[in-house]
Enzyme design. Structure first.
Site, PDB file in Angstrom:
ATOM      1  N   CYS A  67     -60.051  27.357 -13.053  1.00 22.16           N
ATOM      2  CA  CYS A  67     -60.997  27.952 -12.108  1.00 22.16           C
ATOM      3  C   CYS A  67     -61.023  29.455 -12.322  1.00 22.16           C
ATOM      4  CB  CYS A  67     -60.547  27.721 -10.665  1.00 22.16           C
ATOM      5  SG  CYS A  67     -60.586  26.002 -10.153  1.00 22.16           S
ATOM      6  N   GLY A  76     -65.262  27.732 -14.919  1.00 23.47           N
ATOM      7  CA  GLY A  76     -65.555  26.579 -14.075  1.00 23.47           C
ATOM      8  C   GLY A  76     -67.042  26.419 -13.878  1.00 23.47           C
ATOM      9  N   ASN A 121     -56.737  29.694  -8.241  1.00 25.93           N
ATOM     10  CA  ASN A 121     -56.805  29.258  -9.630  1.00 25.93           C
ATOM     11  C   ASN A 121     -55.405  28.799 -10.012  1.00 25.93           C
ATOM     12  OD1 ASN A 121     -57.133  30.988 -12.835  1.00 25.93           O
ATOM     13  ND2 ASN A 121     -57.220  28.825 -12.366  1.00 25.93           N
ATOM     14  N   GLY A 122     -55.288  27.546 -10.429  1.00 26.18           N
ATOM     15  CA  GLY A 122     -53.977  27.031 -10.815  1.00 26.18           C
ATOM     16  C   GLY A 122     -53.776  25.619 -10.287  1.00 26.18           C
TER      17      GLY A 122
END
Ligand code: SF4
Length: 464
Positions: A20, A46, A122-123
């Site tokens: 993302c 994304g 993000n992750g």
């Protein structure tokens, strides 16, 4: 959806998908158009969905907009200008945890007994199921299966007790296992945090009127913001229009994802002081030294193999030529009813330039091999067009293990190199030779100490 998947998409799912992209800004001016521009620069991270949230301090009002698909489709332009305020954040999504679709689009908003938290992540959190159970035991019920919601709810419940963001975030971070670069809005203020290993990127930029945090520096460039620095591992930061200030820190040690350098990040981004394009060229040079071959032409698989191929060509002295043309207008969900038509799908997407290929010994360069099916079709296609020899060179060392940090490589059986030797993979692709970068060659090309990189999917040894 399942049925279509059986039939096979034109998108062969060979390429690894990004996790993302996140963007946050605090400014002395309206921010909606700045967030919109920043997300455009992060679109490569994304393409499934996108969202934006802004905060109008004078009116005490949050505004948001969400949609699926690319940013150009996700947001109706006339609705964007309704997003008032000088603080805000945005997110582009490719789902790696939690279900697809608008339900899990971010930035997500949660509330625990009136304490609101807005978060963009993000992750991927590996221990999200345990944390979700613990929340339920305390009477806090997540509405989705998203790991990001678990972070947001844990944070909101702690903020209720402490009323201090740094203390609460620090406590949440001590419980989380995995990768997270976060942008958070709580109690009228904007914050950012990066996991103690810094697995996913996050950087800070500054203009005269705004302070920005974003997954990659290209999102700063588009606003004319100066890259100040990367957010450090384990740092918790408060963002005001004038500056980004560290308010707390969780001790950690760096394990930056090597794939960001090889493939995910945009070539014009800087990650930990390294310009990604230059790193990719250096990987190509190293690959040429490690796997030299007598050949007539170096051909990249567009777009991901280009910079590596350029490096290979410059080091080897073999001319670089575009020998495969990409059709950019083929939709992702072009349905391929049979395996044979999937091969046709590759042809629809990539077509050889006959004059470059015919009668030539070709060095074919790409960033990585995941399943190994697409590369086999491309080798076959080049040979059918009269290539005398095809020598495949791959920038990433063999991917042997899954990723648990936000990349869609979840099982070993997806991976060509998990059970097969390099020679077996070569035979299955029909290439005349196959050479991968070595781990040491890759690390040297990135130019950071080996111990500061995550190489988990290459070695099976993970930072957390
Ligand atoms: S396991 Fe591989 S893809 Fe995942 S974070 Fe580590 S280096 Fe990146």
């Amino acid at each position: 959806m399942g049925k279509l998947k059986e039939l096979g998409y034109l998108d062969s799912e060979e390429k690894i998908k990004h996790s993302c992209g996140v963007f946050g800004i605090s400014s002395s001016q309206e921010v909606y158009s700045l967030i919109y521009s920043g997300l455009y620069a992060l679109q490569h991270r994304g393409q499934e969905a996108a969202g934006m949230v802004t905060w109008d301090e004078r009116q005490g009002k949050l505004s948001s907009i969400y949609g699926s698909g690319l940013i150009k489709d996700a947001f109706e332009p006339k609705k964007l200008s309704r997003l008032k305020g000088n603080v805000g954040m945005g997110h582009v999504r490719y789902s790696t945890a939690g279900s697809k679709g608008v339900k899990n689009v971010q930035p997500l908003k949660v509330s625990v007994h009136g304490k609101k938290v807005i978060l963009a992540h993000n992750g991927e959190i590996a221990n999200a199921p345990q944390l979700r159970r613990s929340l339920k035991q305390r009477g806090i019920w997540p509405k989705s299966n998203s790991d990001s919601e678990v972070i947001a709810l844990s944070l909101a419940s702690l903020l209720l007790q402490t009323n201090d963001f740094g203390t609460s975030m620090e406590q949440v971070m001590r419980q989380l296992r995995g990768a997270y670069s976060l942008i958070v809005f709580a109690d009228g203020e904007l914050f950012a945090a990066r996991d103690p290993h810094g697995i996913r990127p996050l950087c800070i930029g500054q203009t005269e009127r705004s302070c920005v945090v974003a997954s990659e520096s290209v999102a700063l460039d588009i606003l004319g913001a100066k890259l100040v620095r990367d957010v450090g591992e384990g740092e918790i930061i408060k963002i005001t229009p004038q500056k980004a200030e560290i308010i707390a820190r969780v001790k950690g040690s760096p394990s930056y994802c090597m794939f960001e350098y090889v493939y995910f990040a945009r070539g014009d981004s800087f990650l930990q002081g390294k310009e990604v394009q230059a790193v990719r060229e250096e990987i190509g040079r190293s690959l040429a030294r490690e796997h030299s071959v007598e050949a007539d032409v170096v051909v990249p698989i567009p777009d991901s193999g280009r910079s590596h191929a350029l490096g290979y060509s410059r080091e080897s002295g073999i001319p670089y030529q575009e020998g495969l043309m990409k059709n950019r207008y083929v939709p992702r969900t072009f349905i391929m009813p049979t395996q044979a038509k999937r091969k046709f799908g590759v042809r629809l997407k990539l077509n050889p330039v006959k004059g470059v290929i015919r009668g030539k010994r070709v060095v074919l360069v790409d960033d990585s091999i995941v399943r190994g099916t697409t590369i086999g079709w491309i080798v076959h296609m080049l040979k059918n067009e009269g290539a005398k020899e095809v020598h495949v060179r791959i920038a990433t060392p063999p991917i042997r293990a899954p990723c648990y940090f936000g990349i869609n490589m979840k099982t070993k059986k997806q991976l060509a190199a998990s059970k097969r030797s390099i020679e077996e993979i070569r035979l299955s692709t029909g290439a005349d030779s196959l050479g991968y970068s070595s781990i040491d060659g890759l690390v040297k090309s990135i130019g950071l100490p080996k111990g500061s990189l995550c190489l988990g999917c290459l070695t099976g040894k993970y930072p957390t």
